[in-house]
Design an enzyme around this catalytic site. Structure first.
Site, PDB file in Angstrom:
ATOM      1  N   GLY A  50       0.847  -1.187   0.000  1.00  0.00           N
ATOM      2  CA  GLY A  50       0.000   0.000   0.000  1.00  0.00           C
ATOM      3  C   GLY A  50       0.875   1.227   0.000  1.00  0.00           C
ATOM      4  N   HIS A  51       0.648   2.109  -0.946  1.00  0.00           N
ATOM      5  CA  HIS A  51       1.413   3.356  -1.009  1.00  0.00           C
ATOM      6  C   HIS A  51       0.457   4.517  -0.838  1.00  0.00           C
ATOM      7  CE1 HIS A  51       4.972   1.448  -2.269  1.00  0.00           C
ATOM      8  NE2 HIS A  51       4.572   1.146  -3.475  1.00  0.00           N
TER       9      HIS A  51
HETATM   10  P1  IMP Z   1       1.215 -11.515   2.936  1.00  0.00           P
HETATM   11  O1  IMP Z   1       2.183 -10.706   2.133  1.00  0.00           O
HETATM   12  O2  IMP Z   1      -0.202 -11.012   2.839  1.00  0.00           O
HETATM   13  O3  IMP Z   1       1.334 -12.977   2.699  1.00  0.00           O
HETATM   14  O4  IMP Z   1       1.601 -11.294   4.482  1.00  0.00           O
HETATM   15  C1  IMP Z   1       2.806 -11.808   5.044  1.00  0.00           C
HETATM   16  C2  IMP Z   1       3.409 -10.831   6.031  1.00  0.00           C
HETATM   17  O5  IMP Z   1       3.892  -9.684   5.327  1.00  0.00           O
HETATM   18  C3  IMP Z   1       2.419 -10.275   7.072  1.00  0.00           C
HETATM   19  O6  IMP Z   1       3.127 -10.069   8.283  1.00  0.00           O
HETATM   20  C4  IMP Z   1       2.013  -8.941   6.493  1.00  0.00           C
HETATM   21  O7  IMP Z   1       1.571  -8.044   7.491  1.00  0.00           O
HETATM   22  C5  IMP Z   1       3.322  -8.495   5.879  1.00  0.00           C
HETATM   23  N1  IMP Z   1       3.156  -7.537   4.769  1.00  0.00           N
HETATM   24  C6  IMP Z   1       2.798  -7.812   3.504  1.00  0.00           C
HETATM   25  N2  IMP Z   1       2.776  -6.695   2.773  1.00  0.00           N
HETATM   26  C7  IMP Z   1       3.165  -5.686   3.570  1.00  0.00           C
HETATM   27  C8  IMP Z   1       3.410  -4.289   3.358  1.00  0.00           C
HETATM   28  O8  IMP Z   1       3.246  -3.730   2.263  1.00  0.00           O
HETATM   29  N3  IMP Z   1       3.824  -3.590   4.449  1.00  0.00           N
HETATM   30  C9  IMP Z   1       4.036  -4.180   5.644  1.00  0.00           C
HETATM   31  N4  IMP Z   1       3.842  -5.467   5.884  1.00  0.00           N
HETATM   32  C10 IMP Z   1       3.418  -6.230   4.851  1.00  0.00           C
END
Ligand code: IMP
Length: 430
Positions: free
Chosen positions: A40-41
């Protein structure tokens, strides 16, 4: 011509959107190479705030081309919704190219993500629930559907007929009684393919042609080094390689083309989801940072866990990414915190660790060792903006010391200093 990669140096949410937007000004092509709509940006232009999850940040610069590379996983509905929101707000947009090889997040991937998380009980990862992990899993186990398949009816139907019954069986074994209609999925996703048709192509060819023609290219990383599937706090990571090396794989260019790699560093540390976080301040300090920095996820709205700056993590990010420069963000948020701590190493029993350990059990036993630095005053938005106009010399003396500490420890120059959310709240260093 310059080819620049911008990546997150911590656990994501470092403020990459603003830094990428800054570099995007001079780029002809802005390319995403990994992740999906888990990212998310937020970009602020004047009073307008834009939030993107899948579109590259350069999208709001109409003279550019943005590419969603083969390494990205795409939820086509989210992509089409983001495009139509921009259209309805009357925002002129960049040209959008999508790699025909990017994998598609399917409805069963989202269900699988939540079913697997629920089955994990206490060992949950805390994913964003967007189906990212299952889509990457299917890509590597060769059951993926690629964006290019959405514009080939025969190929799409053939794949769905094979995959969907297997997914139903898997979901049942995870306690979800999902029944899908192959025909309905086919119609819906073929529809997405038709809408995206003109954007889908072999973007590696386009990108390499652009490099040969001396274009300026910017690679936009998502998440951060500590969420990298190989080098992050595994298994509490995302399912892609978030580090700079993957920019080549995820877009189809060779490593010999890369000139600059910029690591974006938040002036403190945050993390969403579960997993170890050595400098976490689960106390008043963490609460203060969360409040002042409005530290809630762009994608899921979850409160972010907050803590002190961790130099072990930053040094690791420099090494893994081969960083040529740092962009330090959110320094204004720390204004008013009288005493700042920066973790320089971890104590594991009687051993001093200066590199991030791969073993999570060891990491959990590590005690952060801190260096204390004096803070700077809390200033109003307008005061920070005035400082940004005047440049580096006008920064509070203690803030300069903080930057020097980071620079010396990382042996990497600070090239961008961000002291507010707007494009103008930025100081560039040569
Ligand atoms: P997934 O990418 O949805 O599989 O999540 C795996 C882990 O990466 C979780 O702890 C999410 O909260 C974290 N995560 C995924 N994308 C982001 C991001 O853009 N910012 C911060 N944490 C992220």
């Amino acid at each position: 011509m310059t080819v620049t990669i911008v990546v997150g140096a911590q656990w994501g949410d470092e403020g990459k959107g603003k830094v990428i937007d800054y570099y995007a000004k001079n780029a002809d092509y802005i390319v995403r190479f990994q992740g999906g709509n888990n990212a998310g940006h937020t970009i602020q232009v004047g009073d307008d705030v834009f939030k993107f999850h899948i579109l590259p940040s350069g999208i709001i610069r109409p003279d550019k081309t943005v590419i969603i590379g083969n390494g990205v996983v795409i939820d086509p509905k989210v992509l089409l919704d983001e495009l139509s929101e921009l259209k309805s707000r009357g925002v002129p947009i960049a040209k959008v190219l999508i790699s025909d090889r990017a994998n598609v997040i399917m409805p069963y991937h989202k269900l699988q993500d939540s079913a697997e998380e629920n089955a994990e009980g206490d060992a949950k990862i805390g994913t964003t629930g967007r189906g990212i992990g299952p889509t990457y899993t299917d890509k590597t186990n060769r059951h993926g559907i690629r964006i290019g398949d959405l514009i080939d009816d025969e190929l799409l139907m053939g794949k769905l007929e094979n995959i969907v019954p297997a997914k139903e069986r898997l979901l049942r074994s995870l306690g979800k009684n999902a029944e899908f209609s192959v025909r309905d999925i086919f119609e819906e996703y073929r529809g997405f393919g038709r809408e995206l048709h003109d954007h889908i192509m072999d973007s590696s060819v386009v990108l390499n042609q652009a490099i040969m023609a001396n274009a300026d290219i910017l690679f936009e990383g998502a998440q951060g080094a500590q969420l990298d599937v190989d080098y992050g706090t595994y298994p509490y990571v995302t399912s892609s390689n978030t580090i700079a090396g993957n920019a080549c794989v995820g877009s189809g260019i060779g490593p010999t083309h890369i000139d600059e790699v910029i690591g974006v560093v938040k002036a403190y540390t945050t993390r969403v989801g579960k997993g170890p976080f050595p400098t976490e301040q689960d106390n008043e300090t963490g609460e203060l940072i969360r409040k002042k920095g409005n530290e809630f996820g762009t994608t899921t709205g979850r409160p972010r866990r907050c803590g002190w700056l961790d130099m072990v993590i930053l040094r690791t990010a420099c090494r893994l990414n081969g960083l040529t420069g740092l962009a330090i963000t959110r320094l204004d948020v720390l204004g008013g915190v009288s005493k700042l701590l920066a973790c320089h190493s971890y104590m594991y029993n009687s051993d001093k660790l200066v590199n991030f350990p791969g073993n999570l059990r060891i990491l959990e036993m590590c005690k952060p060792q801190y260096h204390e630095l004096p803070g700077w005053d809390e200033l109003q938005k307008e005061e920070w903006r005035e400082i940004a106009k005047k440049g580096y010399d006008a920064l509070p003396e203690n803030l300069k010391k903080y930057l020097e500490y980071i620079e010396n420890d990382c042996k990497t120059p600070v090239k961008i200093i961000s002291i507010g959310p707007g494009r103008e709240d930025t100081i560039m260093q040569n």
